[in-house]
Design a protein around this motif. Structure first.
Motif, PDB file in Angstrom:
ATOM      1  N   SER A  39      48.645  39.904  53.884  1.00 51.88           N
ATOM      2  CA  SER A  39      47.807  39.012  53.071  1.00 51.88           C
ATOM      3  C   SER A  39      47.726  39.500  51.631  1.00 51.88           C
ATOM      4  CB  SER A  39      46.402  38.924  53.670  1.00 51.88           C
ATOM      5  OG  SER A  39      46.426  38.322  54.947  1.00 51.88           O
ATOM      6  N   LEU A  40      47.561  40.817  51.457  1.00 50.36           N
ATOM      7  CA  LEU A  40      47.477  41.379  50.113  1.00 50.36           C
ATOM      8  C   LEU A  40      48.778  41.149  49.351  1.00 50.36           C
ATOM      9  CD1 LEU A  40      45.913  43.055  48.020  1.00 50.36           C
ATOM     10  CD2 LEU A  40      46.874  45.111  49.076  1.00 50.36           C
ATOM     11  N   ASN A  41      49.909  41.367  49.995  1.00 52.38           N
ATOM     12  CA  ASN A  41      51.197  41.170  49.326  1.00 52.38           C
ATOM     13  C   ASN A  41      51.385  39.730  48.881  1.00 52.38           C
ATOM     14  OD1 ASN A  41      51.910  43.851  49.664  1.00 52.38           O
ATOM     15  ND2 ASN A  41      53.080  43.486  51.538  1.00 52.38           N
ATOM     16  N   ILE A  42      50.996  38.788  49.749  1.00 54.40           N
ATOM     17  CA  ILE A  42      51.139  37.375  49.409  1.00 54.40           C
ATOM     18  C   ILE A  42      50.259  37.012  48.219  1.00 54.40           C
ATOM     19  CG2 ILE A  42      50.653  35.029  50.222  1.00 54.40           C
ATOM     20  CD1 ILE A  42      51.537  36.007  53.024  1.00 54.40           C
ATOM     21  N   ILE A  43      49.006  37.489  48.207  1.00 55.78           N
ATOM     22  CA  ILE A  43      48.089  37.159  47.113  1.00 55.78           C
ATOM     23  C   ILE A  43      48.550  37.804  45.804  1.00 55.78           C
ATOM     24  CG2 ILE A  43      45.774  37.552  46.213  1.00 55.78           C
ATOM     25  CD1 ILE A  43      44.625  36.959  48.852  1.00 55.78           C
ATOM     26  N   LEU A  44      48.961  39.065  45.858  1.00 55.05           N
ATOM     27  CA  LEU A  44      49.385  39.725  44.625  1.00 55.05           C
ATOM     28  C   LEU A  44      50.653  39.095  44.059  1.00 55.05           C
ATOM     29  CD1 LEU A  44      48.590  43.492  45.311  1.00 55.05           C
ATOM     30  CD2 LEU A  44      47.244  41.784  44.067  1.00 55.05           C
ATOM     31  N   ARG A  45      51.507  38.561  44.925  1.00 49.20           N
ATOM     32  CA  ARG A  45      52.664  37.813  44.419  1.00 49.20           C
ATOM     33  C   ARG A  45      52.206  36.547  43.703  1.00 49.20           C
ATOM     34  NH1 ARG A  45      55.399  39.458  49.234  1.00 49.20           N
ATOM     35  NH2 ARG A  45      54.828  37.519  50.289  1.00 49.20           N
ATOM     36  N   SER A  46      51.179  35.912  44.238  1.00 47.54           N
ATOM     37  CA  SER A  46      50.674  34.692  43.607  1.00 47.54           C
ATOM     38  C   SER A  46      50.007  35.003  42.269  1.00 47.54           C
ATOM     39  CB  SER A  46      49.688  33.981  44.538  1.00 47.54           C
ATOM     40  OG  SER A  46      48.476  34.692  44.671  1.00 47.54           O
ATOM     41  N   VAL A  47      49.410  36.200  42.139  1.00 42.43           N
ATOM     42  CA  VAL A  47      48.843  36.604  40.850  1.00 42.43           C
ATOM     43  C   VAL A  47      49.948  36.717  39.804  1.00 42.43           C
ATOM     44  CG1 VAL A  47      47.708  38.494  39.606  1.00 42.43           C
ATOM     45  CG2 VAL A  47      46.850  37.784  41.840  1.00 42.43           C
ATOM     46  N   ARG A  48      51.088  37.260  40.207  1.00 42.52           N
ATOM     47  CA  ARG A  48      52.177  37.470  39.261  1.00 42.52           C
ATOM     48  C   ARG A  48      52.944  36.191  38.936  1.00 42.52           C
ATOM     49  NH1 ARG A  48      55.370  42.913  40.907  1.00 42.52           N
ATOM     50  NH2 ARG A  48      56.187  42.532  38.812  1.00 42.52           N
ATOM     51  N   THR A  49      52.862  35.189  39.808  1.00 44.31           N
ATOM     52  CA  THR A  49      53.652  33.969  39.605  1.00 44.31           C
ATOM     53  C   THR A  49      52.783  32.724  39.495  1.00 44.31           C
ATOM     54  OG1 THR A  49      53.896  33.629  42.005  1.00 44.31           O
ATOM     55  CG2 THR A  49      55.578  34.949  40.899  1.00 44.31           C
ATOM     56  N   GLY A  50      51.456  32.891  39.402  1.00 46.62           N
ATOM     57  CA  GLY A  50      50.535  31.759  39.439  1.00 46.62           C
ATOM     58  C   GLY A  50      50.638  30.852  38.231  1.00 46.62           C
ATOM     59  N   SER A  51      49.966  29.719  38.313  1.00 46.06           N
ATOM     60  CA  SER A  51      49.998  28.708  37.243  1.00 46.06           C
ATOM     61  C   SER A  51      48.662  28.638  36.508  1.00 46.06           C
ATOM     62  CB  SER A  51      50.312  27.332  37.848  1.00 46.06           C
ATOM     63  OG  SER A  51      49.341  26.995  38.831  1.00 46.06           O
ATOM     64  N   TYR A  52      47.931  29.754  36.485  1.00 46.50           N
ATOM     65  CA  TYR A  52      46.590  29.773  35.914  1.00 46.50           C
ATOM     66  C   TYR A  52      46.579  30.249  34.462  1.00 46.50           C
ATOM     67  CZ  TYR A  52      47.510  34.589  37.025  1.00 46.50           C
ATOM     68  OH  TYR A  52      48.111  35.808  37.114  1.00 46.50           O
ATOM     69  N   TYR A  53      47.723  30.430  33.838  1.00 50.38           N
ATOM     70  CA  TYR A  53      47.766  31.140  32.571  1.00 50.38           C
ATOM     71  C   TYR A  53      47.201  30.346  31.395  1.00 50.38           C
ATOM     72  CZ  TYR A  53      50.503  34.255  35.387  1.00 50.38           C
ATOM     73  OH  TYR A  53      50.894  35.096  36.393  1.00 50.38           O
ATOM     74  N   LYS A  54      46.930  29.061  31.590  1.00 52.32           N
ATOM     75  CA  LYS A  54      46.311  28.295  30.517  1.00 52.32           C
ATOM     76  C   LYS A  54      44.837  28.633  30.363  1.00 52.32           C
ATOM     77  CE  LYS A  54      49.446  24.326  30.607  1.00 52.32           C
ATOM     78  NZ  LYS A  54      49.569  22.859  30.791  1.00 52.32           N
ATOM     79  N   ASN A  55      44.199  29.058  31.454  1.00 51.41           N
ATOM     80  CA  ASN A  55      42.773  29.418  31.373  1.00 51.41           C
ATOM     81  C   ASN A  55      42.522  30.884  31.690  1.00 51.41           C
ATOM     82  OD1 ASN A  55      42.586  29.650  34.326  1.00 51.41           O
ATOM     83  ND2 ASN A  55      42.668  27.414  34.328  1.00 51.41           N
ATOM     84  N   GLY A  56      43.533  31.593  32.151  1.00 56.29           N
ATOM     85  CA  GLY A  56      43.424  33.036  32.314  1.00 56.29           C
ATOM     86  C   GLY A  56      42.588  33.519  33.478  1.00 56.29           C
ATOM     87  N   TYR A  82      45.874  34.397  26.754  1.00 54.14           N
ATOM     88  CA  TYR A  82      46.374  33.447  27.732  1.00 54.14           C
ATOM     89  C   TYR A  82      47.877  33.222  27.523  1.00 54.14           C
ATOM     90  CZ  TYR A  82      41.432  32.473  28.584  1.00 54.14           C
ATOM     91  OH  TYR A  82      40.106  32.592  28.874  1.00 54.14           O
ATOM     92  N   GLY A  83      48.481  32.453  28.410  1.00 57.00           N
ATOM     93  CA  GLY A  83      49.901  32.162  28.282  1.00 57.00           C
ATOM     94  C   GLY A  83      50.756  33.339  28.706  1.00 57.00           C
ATOM     95  N   SER A  84      51.831  33.603  27.956  1.00 57.94           N
ATOM     96  CA  SER A  84      52.791  34.643  28.334  1.00 57.94           C
ATOM     97  C   SER A  84      52.162  36.026  28.330  1.00 57.94           C
ATOM     98  CB  SER A  84      53.995  34.605  27.384  1.00 57.94           C
ATOM     99  OG  SER A  84      53.602  34.860  26.052  1.00 57.94           O
ATOM    100  N   LYS A  85      51.211  36.288  27.433  1.00 57.18           N
ATOM    101  CA  LYS A  85      50.541  37.590  27.404  1.00 57.18           C
ATOM    102  C   LYS A  85      49.748  37.810  28.686  1.00 57.18           C
ATOM    103  CE  LYS A  85      51.913  38.788  23.297  1.00 57.18           C
ATOM    104  NZ  LYS A  85      52.859  39.922  23.118  1.00 57.18           N
ATOM    105  N   CYS A  86      49.153  36.761  29.194  1.00 49.42           N
ATOM    106  CA  CYS A  86      48.393  36.841  30.438  1.00 49.42           C
ATOM    107  C   CYS A  86      49.336  37.142  31.608  1.00 49.42           C
ATOM    108  CB  CYS A  86      47.639  35.539  30.667  1.00 49.42           C
ATOM    109  SG  CYS A  86      46.508  35.554  32.089  1.00 49.42           S
TER     110      CYS A  86
END
Length: 243
Positions: A39-56, A82-86
Motif C-alpha cells: 500500500s505504501l509503495n502504491i501511494i508513494l508512486r502516486s505522490v511522484r506521478t500525481g496530477s495535483y501540482y496545480k494546487n500543490g 507549484y507545477g514542475s517545482k512541486c
C-alpha cells in the motif's frame, strides 16, 4: 519518537534543501512483502506521478482499516512552488523519506519547498494543529539597530498576511491557504510568507503561535521560520520566494 531539531541555518537561496525529519517510531516497522509495504509503495508512486501540482496538495489512503494495514499520506508544496517545482520536490521527499525512515510505518520529512507526511493511523491526520511536530530555524545574523522595533514590524506584517490567508483563496475545489509579500523597512526590504495545510481547521491559531515562537527570545535574527505538519511561516531580509 525520533526528532532532529535544527536550531539555525545560514541565508538560503531558492534551493530545495533538506530541512528536517521525524520518524514515528511508536507506529512500528513494516515487514518486507507485507500488505502495508504494498500500500505504501502504491501511494508513494502516486505522490511522484500525481496530477495535483496545480494546487500543490495531496491526501490519500489505502489498505484495510483499522491499522496495521492502512496507510495515509499527505503531501504539500509551498505556495510558490507549484507545477514542475512541486513535482521535483515530490520525488525528493519520497526518496528522502525512504532513506531516513527506513521501514518506519510513519513519519514526516521537510524540504525547503514541500513536506511529506506518512501515517499508519488514519485518524491521526493532522486536522487540528499538532504542536509537537513543529520546529524553528533562524538566520545566524542578528538584527542591527532597534531589534524590538524590527520584531514588531515583522509581526505586524505577518498579521497582514494572516488576514489574506483567512480569506481562503480557492483554486478549483481546493482551498489555498497561502500568502506572501514584501515591505520596505528603512533601507531594507522584508520578505515573508505564511501557509497552512488545506485540512487544517485552526489555521489562524497555528500561524499566530508560530509567529510568536519566532520572537519569544530577545535575540532577534534577520530571518527565521517555523514549520510543522499544519502551517509554516518565514521571513528574511533577502528574496526567497518565487514571483
Amino acid at each position: 519518537m525520533q526528532f532532529l531539531i535544527i536550531h539555525s541555518v545560514s541565508s538560503l537561496n531558492l534551493t530545495n534543501e533538506y530541512l528536517n525529519h521525524k520518524c514515528f517510531l511508536d507506529q512500528g516497522i513494516y515487514n518486507t512483502g507485507s500488505e502495508y509495504e504494498d500500500s505504501l509503495n502504491i501511494i508513494l508512486r502516486s505522490v511522484r506521478t500525481g496530477s495535483y501540482y496545480k494546487n500543490g496538495f495531496m491526501r490519500t489512503s489505502r489498505g484495510r482499516e483499522p491499522a496495521p494495514d492502512a496507510v495515509t499520506v499527505m503531501f504539500q508544496c509551498r505556495g510558490d512552488s507549484y507545477g514542475s517545482k512541486c513535482r521535483t520536490c515530490a520525488d525528493t521527499a519520497v526518496a528522502g523519506f525512504r532513506r531516513r525512515c527506513l521501514r518506519n510505518k510513519g513519519g514526516i520529512i521537510w524540504y525547503d519547498q514541500c513536506f511529506l507526511w506518512v501515517s499508519a493511523i488514519g485518524e491521526d491526520m493532522p486536522i487540528n494543529t499538532n504542536y509537537k511536530n513543529m520546529f524553528s530555524m533562524y538566520n545566524p545574523n542578528n538584527v542591527r539597530g532597534d531589534a524590538k522595533l524590527f520584531a514588531k514590524r515583522v509581526v505586524d506584517f505577518f498579521s497582514e498576511l494572516t488576514l489574506k490567508v483567512d480569506k481562503n483563496t480557492e483554486v478549483g475545489s481546493v482551498v489555498i491557504l497561502y500568502a506572501e509579500g514584501k515591505k520596505k523597512l528603512g533601507k531594507n526590504t522584508l520578505y515573508a510568507m505564511v501557509q497552512c495545510v488545506e485540512l487544517t481547521i485552526d489555521c489562524k491559531s497555528c500561524l499566530t503561535w508560530s509567529i510568536l515562537k519566532l520572537f519569544k527570545n530577545d535575540d532577534i535574527k534577520q530571518g527565521g521560520r517555523v514549520l510543522g505538519s499544519n502551517c509554516e511561516v518565514r521571513y528574511e531580509l533577502y528574496p526567497f520566494i518565487r514571483s
